[in-house]
Design an enzyme around this catalytic site. Structure first.
Site, PDB file in Angstrom:
ATOM      1  N   ASP A  87       1.051  -1.291  -0.121  1.00 20.62           N
ATOM      2  CA  ASP A  87       0.023  -0.068   0.064  1.00 20.62           C
ATOM      3  C   ASP A  87       0.999   1.449  -0.043  1.00 20.62           C
ATOM      4  OD1 ASP A  87       0.030   1.196   2.965  1.00 20.62           O
ATOM      5  OD2 ASP A  87      -0.046  -0.976   3.238  1.00 20.62           O
ATOM      6  N   GLU A 178      -7.532   4.076  12.669  1.00 21.41           N
ATOM      7  CA  GLU A 178      -6.502   4.215  13.531  1.00 21.41           C
ATOM      8  C   GLU A 178      -6.509   5.372  14.474  1.00 21.41           C
ATOM      9  OE1 GLU A 178      -2.569   4.771  11.497  1.00 21.41           O
ATOM     10  OE2 GLU A 178      -3.786   4.356   9.719  1.00 21.41           O
TER      11      GLU A 178
END
Length: 288
Positions: A87, A178
Site C-alpha cells: 500500500d 487508527e
C-alpha cells in the site's frame, strides 16, 4: 534519493522510521496542547496539518511499535496460500510499478482521501500505474471521525477515487481506522459513537458502490475505540495491521483476516501486505 524511495535503510534505521518517530513526538505534543483547557483546535480544513504523513498504519506504528522482522521472519500459521502486495500514499510519490511487479507484488492499495478535504496528489499515477502493470488495485480513505459524519466521508471518498467496479482488478475501498494523528485516540467518541460512525460510513459506501468497505485497523485500536465490536464481521472484510512475525489476536467477530499489513518497509515501496489466499481468490474478492 528520490521521493518515492524514502524507505531505503541507511545506518541505524530508515528515513521513514525516523520521520515516523518525529511525527509521533509532534502528534503527542499536539495532543497535549489540544487537551489543555481553553485551547483551540488546530486551524485548517478538517483540522489537518500533515495529511501527507497520515498513511495507512502511520499512527499504529507510533503507538504499538513493531518487531524488527524482515521478509524471512514472517510466519503465517495457515496452509492457505498468501499473495504479496503493498500500500502507498503521497509519501511514496511516483512509484515504479514495473519494479514492484517484477519483485512479486500482485496487488496494491492507494490512499485516495482523508476527511472531507484532502486528496492524494499522486493518486492518478499510483492507482492507474498499478492497474496498468497488471496488479489488482484498490483505494483507501483515512478516517477522521471527529470532523464529519461517516456518510459524508464515504461520499467524499467515492467521489475522489474510492469507487468500485466488477472487473476483477478493482478491490472494494478500504476504511483506515487508527489512532488520531491530531488529538484524542478515539476522536472524542464513545465506543457506541464510534460504532455508529463506522456503520454510517459502511452503509453509505455500500449504497453508492454495492460493496461494503474493507475495514483496516489494529486489534488494540479496535478494542479501545469500539469496545471490540463484533458488528461488522458479517459484511466487512478485515485488514489487520500488526507489524510482527505473527497475526496475534483478531478483533471480535472475525474468524480470519482477508489482508495483513505486516511491515512498514520491505521488498516493495510503502507498506508490506499479504492477502489471505491465492491470486485467483484475490481476483474473486475484487469481482464481488
Amino acid at each position: 534519493m528520490s521521493h518515492g524511495d524514502l524507505s531505503v535503510v541507511h545506518g541505524n534505521g530508515s528515513v521513514r522510521a525516523r520521520l515516523t518517530l518525529f511525527t509521533g513526538l509532534l502528534a503527542s505534543t499536539l495532543a497535549l496542547v489540544l487537551a489543555a483547557p481553553g485551547t483551540a483546535r488546530a486551524a485548517g480544513p478538517d483540522h489537518m496539518t500533515h495529511p501527507d504523513l497520515d498513511w495507512l498504519g502511520s499512527q499504529i506504528k507510533i503507538h504499538e511499535g513493531a518487531d524488527a522482522a524482515g521478509d524471512s521472519k514472517v510466519v503465517v500459521t495457515t496452509k492457505v496460500t498468501q499473495t504479496a502486495g503493498m500500500d502507498v500514499s503521497s509519501y511514496q510519490g511516483d512509484v515504479s510499478w514495473s519494479g514492484a511487479w517484477s519483485k512479486g507484488a500482485k496487488f496494491a492499495y492507494v490512499k485516495a482521501t482523508e476527511g472531507t478535504s484532502y486528496t492524494n496528489p499522486y493518486f492518478a499515477q499510483q492507482y492507474n500505474g498499478s492497474y496498468d502493470v497488471g496488479m489488482v488495485r484498490g483505494s483507501y480513505h483515512f478516517a477522521l471521525p471527529d470532523v464529519s459524519s461517516g456518510a459524508a466521508q464515504a461520499d467524499y471518498f467515492v467521489a475522489h477515487g474510492g469507487g468500485w467496479s466488477a472487473d476483477g482488478k478493482t478491490l472494494p475501498g478500504a476504511l483506515d481506522l487508527e489512532y488520531n494523528p491530531y488529538g484524542a485516540t478515539c476522536y472524542g467518541k464513545s465506543a457506541s459513537g464510534m460504532v455508529s460512525w463506522i456503520t454510517s460510513f459502511s452503509n453509505e459506501y455500500h449504497a453508492k458502490t454495492g460493496r461494503y468497505p474493507t475495514i483496516y485497523t489494529s486489534t488494540n485500536w479496535w478494542t479501545t475505540c469500539t469496545g471490540n465490536s463484533g458488528a461488522f464481521a458479517a459484511h466487512n472484510a478485515l485488514w489487520l495491521a500488526r507489524y510482527s512475525s505473527s497475526l496475534g489476536t483478531l478483533p471480535a467477530g472475525w474468524g480470519y483476516q482477508s489482508f495483513w499489513q505486516w511491515a512498514d518497509a520491505g521488498t516493495f515501496p510503502g507498506d508490506q501486505n499479504k492477502f489471505n489466499g491465492a491470486l485467483d481468490r484475490l481476483k474473486a474478492y475484487a469481482k464481488g
